[in-house]
Design a protein around this motif. Structure first.
Motif, PDB file in Angstrom:
ATOM      1  N   CYS A 445       0.840  -1.192   0.000  1.00  0.00           N
ATOM      2  CA  CYS A 445       0.000   0.000   0.000  1.00  0.00           C
ATOM      3  C   CYS A 445       0.878   1.246   0.000  1.00  0.00           C
ATOM      4  N   ASP A 446       0.476   2.246  -0.777  1.00  0.00           N
ATOM      5  CA  ASP A 446       1.239   3.494  -0.826  1.00  0.00           C
ATOM      6  C   ASP A 446       1.311   4.143   0.550  1.00  0.00           C
ATOM      7  N   GLU A 479      -3.374  -6.371 -15.319  1.00  0.00           N
ATOM      8  CA  GLU A 479      -3.602  -5.106 -14.622  1.00  0.00           C
ATOM      9  C   GLU A 479      -4.639  -5.295 -13.513  1.00  0.00           C
ATOM     10  N   SER A 480      -5.636  -6.151 -13.761  1.00  0.00           N
ATOM     11  CA  SER A 480      -6.684  -6.362 -12.760  1.00  0.00           C
ATOM     12  C   SER A 480      -6.120  -7.011 -11.500  1.00  0.00           C
ATOM     13  N   LYS A 482      -2.712  -6.815 -10.549  1.00  0.00           N
ATOM     14  CA  LYS A 482      -1.700  -5.943  -9.943  1.00  0.00           C
ATOM     15  C   LYS A 482      -2.335  -4.864  -9.069  1.00  0.00           C
ATOM     16  N   ASN A 483      -3.410  -4.288  -9.545  1.00  0.00           N
ATOM     17  CA  ASN A 483      -4.020  -3.166  -8.847  1.00  0.00           C
ATOM     18  C   ASN A 483      -5.133  -3.659  -7.936  1.00  0.00           C
ATOM     19  N   ALA A 484      -4.985  -3.328  -6.643  1.00  0.00           N
ATOM     20  CA  ALA A 484      -5.932  -3.833  -5.653  1.00  0.00           C
ATOM     21  C   ALA A 484      -6.243  -2.731  -4.641  1.00  0.00           C
ATOM     22  N   CYS A 486      -6.233  -1.672  -0.643  1.00  0.00           N
ATOM     23  CA  CYS A 486      -5.589  -1.988   0.632  1.00  0.00           C
ATOM     24  C   CYS A 486      -6.643  -2.432   1.641  1.00  0.00           C
ATOM     25  N   HIS A 492      -5.205   2.690  -2.642  1.00  0.00           N
ATOM     26  CA  HIS A 492      -4.638   1.885  -3.714  1.00  0.00           C
ATOM     27  C   HIS A 492      -3.481   1.027  -3.187  1.00  0.00           C
ATOM     28  N   ARG A 494      -0.763  -2.479  -4.454  1.00  0.00           N
ATOM     29  CA  ARG A 494      -0.260  -3.350  -5.516  1.00  0.00           C
ATOM     30  C   ARG A 494      -0.041  -4.747  -4.934  1.00  0.00           C
ATOM     31  N   ARG A 495      -0.580  -5.749  -5.615  1.00  0.00           N
ATOM     32  CA  ARG A 495      -0.425  -7.121  -5.122  1.00  0.00           C
ATOM     33  C   ARG A 495       1.009  -7.617  -5.307  1.00  0.00           C
TER      34      ARG A 495
END
Length: 869
Positions: A445-446, A479-480, A482-484, A486, A492, A494-495
């Motif tokens: 998570c960012d 892409e579906s 990779k992007n998840a 938190c 946003h 990333r897996r």
């Protein structure tokens, strides 16, 4: 009498067994003890090979036998379905791995059913399905919370062309196995690890619990793999910057013989050295890029370079050169070693190559225990035996074994190091940069950093929108995926792009079988404690230090999570031998020929195409040697029962089995003989209680043979599953029954009990053969008017009074020399035996006119008449 048509019979009974689901097992049965028998689950490659057939036939016989002995038997089957082959098939055939895998499973399941195996298919698992790998992720998260999972940078085999990590076995002569074009390099990547080292000592201690049921060889292999070493960690000082440089050694007694020190190419100190001496950078980089297995292999020439730096020996205060060498590995000890070339073979070879000094500190003894002084200038090899200390300060002149303890104590007392224990075992790296595996349930998570997916969101499903190009990790193309979101803050994330090592799947699958439909937890504690540990596990010895060690580790971690009570996963382990077959090598063609490409003339083989005489060798069946046998072809030609019988009769399970079609023909002949013996004599067979007071000697003899055979067959199965001995005993009984038929039944020489006895023997032969040849025996069982299945029948018990022959032959000696024999009933009185012995004409001749001192009678064995000349 109808002929034995194995095709019709086997199809018939397989359908009946499946329709009535007779192999289904309940977790509890009243008044029955649970027994869990399991063969290692297969990878669904698409076809069974003969090694599978042997493994599963052994397990099936055990399962059927134990069921007949009154146990509630669990005998499941499933699929170790993740792995690189399916991903490669997707690339080559443009088909999704799930489709390829599902198709392979369907075919192999069909083949298993053709062999008549008694699996409870209601418990089937397949590791590629989300309802299984969900629990891989669940366990991963639990272990992470317990501190047994962590992430760190680690060196991996990396193919720059494919942009992917390779397993050690996928590196062939330093090249990528896919294309053999690019040199594999060592690359440092963030990797997930299981802390198996936290259990190193318990994994060793656990061998005491399983040693009575596991092959000694497997336990030894595991002990060596774990590699417990008692030694000393001693701290050298880097001269140039004053840093401490710890080194682990099991030979602290040789500290006075250190003439240089060596770093692994990956040691963190090297970065500092390169800053000062950049000329060595490329050479060290080449060392790092060399495959780890190749670097550590015996006999390989060792390569190194002097760093230009020095270290100080803390005991002698001598300054010695600091080198970097490819034979030192970062994953053992501290990644730095003190080199004593006079007393270490690798150090000696390295010192000779680079003209480094050699100092002797241990001399050998002669036979009178006198010291033999070694000259380092004339030594041709390192001296690694025990001896007497020399050139070692105050420790000179004492035995080396004593010095080992005394110098370790001296180092510790002077705070130059500590006595310690090290393990060769390293933490288990479970990250794989590929698609076809269990997704790791981690996100980045960012805002929150590294977080784990919530339990309620499991499983993290493998995405469908991926591209299989053969380049890089296919997961990166989704892409579906990779992007998840938190799970902590809702922002946003990333897996994690890694999947788990497929050994994770097989490290606990045997537990899932016990409760395979549970949707709330991997398995219910009460259910698992009713089955675990597995009573009998069967598989190849090649899994000794990977699968079997990882399964033991998992069992202990799951126990510590309070999910089960047992310490070990497998109570007994049977490692079946390899299946061998003839290979035919053409020197002209530089390849192995298939059996249909050769012609046999006597004991020689020739190429049909070129008439070249071929080299014949009996060796392990393999695709590369083109000497494999397709079990399904054997079933089509001979039937499942004949194939099973040959596999079991040709060799004990733990020994190598040489495939031989003549053996299959012999097995077929044996079953046909029993078929005829049973059905041709149906009119001469009756069933009922045998009145033993109405039998004659011939009736008694066959009853004795029957009971001896029941005992022999049972004992041979119980004694490490020597099925070949059990089958041989049944063959002997069949021969004796044939003689009984000819001499008693056919000649009308029978008593009122003879037909019942004939029926009793036939009935027991059928029952005892049923675990080995189940279709054949269920058919005969039905022929004699029985209902149900032999799988549910009780195993026969022998009658003790019919185990021993009633008539015995005793040797009669005079002064220790054989002079005749007597026949008597077992247990005949001593006085009667003496009288019979003295009546023998040859005995009379040798004692006539002599002084009879005494007669010694050893009951049922021998008579010795002692006379004085």
């Amino acid at each position: 009498m109808r002929e034995y048509n194995f095709k019709e019979i086997e199809i018939k009974w397989q359908k009946k067994w499946e329709d009535e689901n007779i192999f289904k097992t309940n977790n509890k049965e009243p008044d029955k003890e649970n027994y869990y028998v399991l063969e290692m689950l297969p990878y669904p490659s698409g076809k069974l090979h003969v090694g599978h057939a042997r493994n599963y036939t052994i397990g099936d016989v055990i399962a059927r036998y134990k069921r007949m002995k009154g146990y509630n038997v669990l005998h499941p089957m499933g699929w170790d379905a993740f792995g690189l082959p399916a991903e490669n098939a997707a690339i080559q055939n443009n088909v999704h791995p799930a489709i390829w895998t599902k198709s392979n499973i369907e075919n192999m399941k069909r083949q298993l059913k053709l062999m008549g195996f008694s699996y409870d298919w209601d418990r089937e698992i397949a590791s590629y399905k989300p309802d299984y790998y969900k629990w891989n992720q669940w366990i991963f998260k639990k272990l992470y919370e317990k501190g047994l999972v962590y992430k760190k940078k680690s060196l991996v085999n990396w193919c720059p062309q494919c942009n992917t990590v390779l397993a050690n076995e996928q590196v062939e002569d330093g090249k990528c196995w896919r294309h053999n074009e690019t040199s594999v390099i060592q690359k440092e990547l963030e990797q997930w690890f299981f802390k198996i080292t936290d259990y190193a000592e318990e994994l060793l201690d656990g061998h005491n619990e399983i040693k009575s049921g596991w092959p000694e060889k497997v336990i030894t292999m595991q002990k060596n793999w774990i590699g417990k070493s008692f030694g000393t960690e001693i701290v050298f000082k880097v001269v140039e910057n004053g840093e401490d440089l710890p080194m682990f050694t099991t030979r602290i007694d040789t500290i006075y013989g250190v003439t240089y020190c060596v770093l692994a190419p990956e040691h963190p100190l090297i970065e500092k050295i390169i800053e000062v001496n950049p000329s060595i950078k490329n050479i060290i980089l080449n060392m790092k890029n060399t495959d780890i297995i190749e670097r550590s292999s015996e006999g390989r020439e060792k390569n190194g370079i002097f760093t230009g730096w020095y270290v100080e020996n803390p005991i002698t205060l001598e300054k010695v050169q600091l080198w970097v060498a490819d034979y030192v590995l970062m994953n053992y000890g501290t990644g730095a070693v003190m080199a004593v070339p006079a007393h270490d073979e690798r150090d000696f070879a390295f010192a000779k190559k680079y003209n480094l000094p050699i100092r002797v500190v241990v001399n050998p003894y002669d036979k009178d225990k006198k010291e033999i002084k070694l000259d380092p200038l004339t030594m041709t090899e390192a001296f690694v035996e025990s001896g007497i200390m020399t050139n070692s300060g105050k420790f000179s002149g004492i035995p080396q074994n004593d010095a080992l303890e005394q110098i370790a104590l001296y180092v510790e007392e002077n705070k130059k190091g500590t006595r310690t224990i090290k393990y060769r075992l390293k933490d288990w790296g479970v990250s794989r940069q590929r698609y076809w595996g269990t997704p790791i349930p981690a996100l980045y998570c960012d805002k929150c950093g590294l977080v784990m997916e919530k339990y309620e969101n499991l499983p993290v499903i493998l995405p469908e929108d991926v591209s299989f190009s053969g380049k890089g990790n296919p997961l990166e193309t989704s892409e579906s995926f990779k992007n998840a979101i938190c799970p902590v803050c809702g922002g946003h994330a990333r897996r994690d792009m890694d999947t788990m090592d497929t050994f994770v799947d097989s490290s606990w699958y045997f537990l899932r079988y016990c409760d395979s439909k549970n949707e709330k937890v991997p398995f219910d504690r009460e259910i698992i404690d009713g089955w675990a540990p597995v009573d009998q596990y069967i598989g190849g010895i090649e899994h000794a230090v990977m699968h079997l060690l990882y399964a033991r580790f998992f069992q202990k971690t799951l126990r510590d999570l309070n999910l089960l009570k047992s310490n070990e996963p497998f109570k007994k382990l049977l490692t079946q031998g390899m299946v061998l077959g003839p290979s035919y090598y053409s020197a002209k063609g530089n390849r192995f020929l298939y059996p249909d490409e050769i012609i046999k003339k006597g004991d020689k083989a020739y190429s049909i195409e070129t008439n070249e005489e071929l080299s014949i060798k009996i060796e392990k069946m393999s695709k590369s040697k083109n000497n494999g046998v397709d079990p399904e072809e054997m079933v089509k030609q001979f039937g499942a029962d004949v194939t099973r019988l040959f596999i079991l009769f040709a060799a004990p399970p733990e020994k190598e089995l040489e495939w031989n079609e003549n053996g299959l023909v012999g097995a077929s002949r044996f079953l046909s003989r029993i078929w005829r013996l049973a059905l041709e004599n149906k009119d001469n067979i009756s069933f009922g209680e045998i009145e033993t007071d109405k039998i004659d000697d011939r009736d008694r003899a066959i009853l004795i043979k029957l009971n001896q055979t029941i005992k022999k067959v049972s004992d041979s199965i119980e004694d490490d599953y020597h099925f070949n001995t059990s089958i041989a005993a049944t063959m002997e009984l069949t021969n004796d029954l044939q003689d009984y038929k000819v001499n008693v039944i056919d000649k009308n020489n029978f008593t009122t009990e003879s037909k019942k006895i004939f029926g009793e023997v036939i009935r027991n032969i059928i029952i005892m053969l049923s675990p080995f040849v189940p279709h054949f025996t269920d058919e005969l069982w039905e022929e004699f008017g029985n209902s149900g299945y032999l799988f549910n029948e009780k195993w026969p018990e022998y009658d003790e009074k019919f185990i021993q022959e009633s008539q015995i032959t005793m040797a009669v000696q005079v002064n220790g020399k054989m002079r005749g024999t007597i026949n008597a009933e077992r247990g005949t009185a001593k006085e009667v035996v003496e009288t019979l012995a003295l009546k023998i004409p040859n005995v009379k001749k040798h004692i006539e006119g002599k002084n009879l001192i005494k007669i010694i009678v050893v009951p049922d064995k021998i008579v010795n008449i002692v006379i004085k000349e």
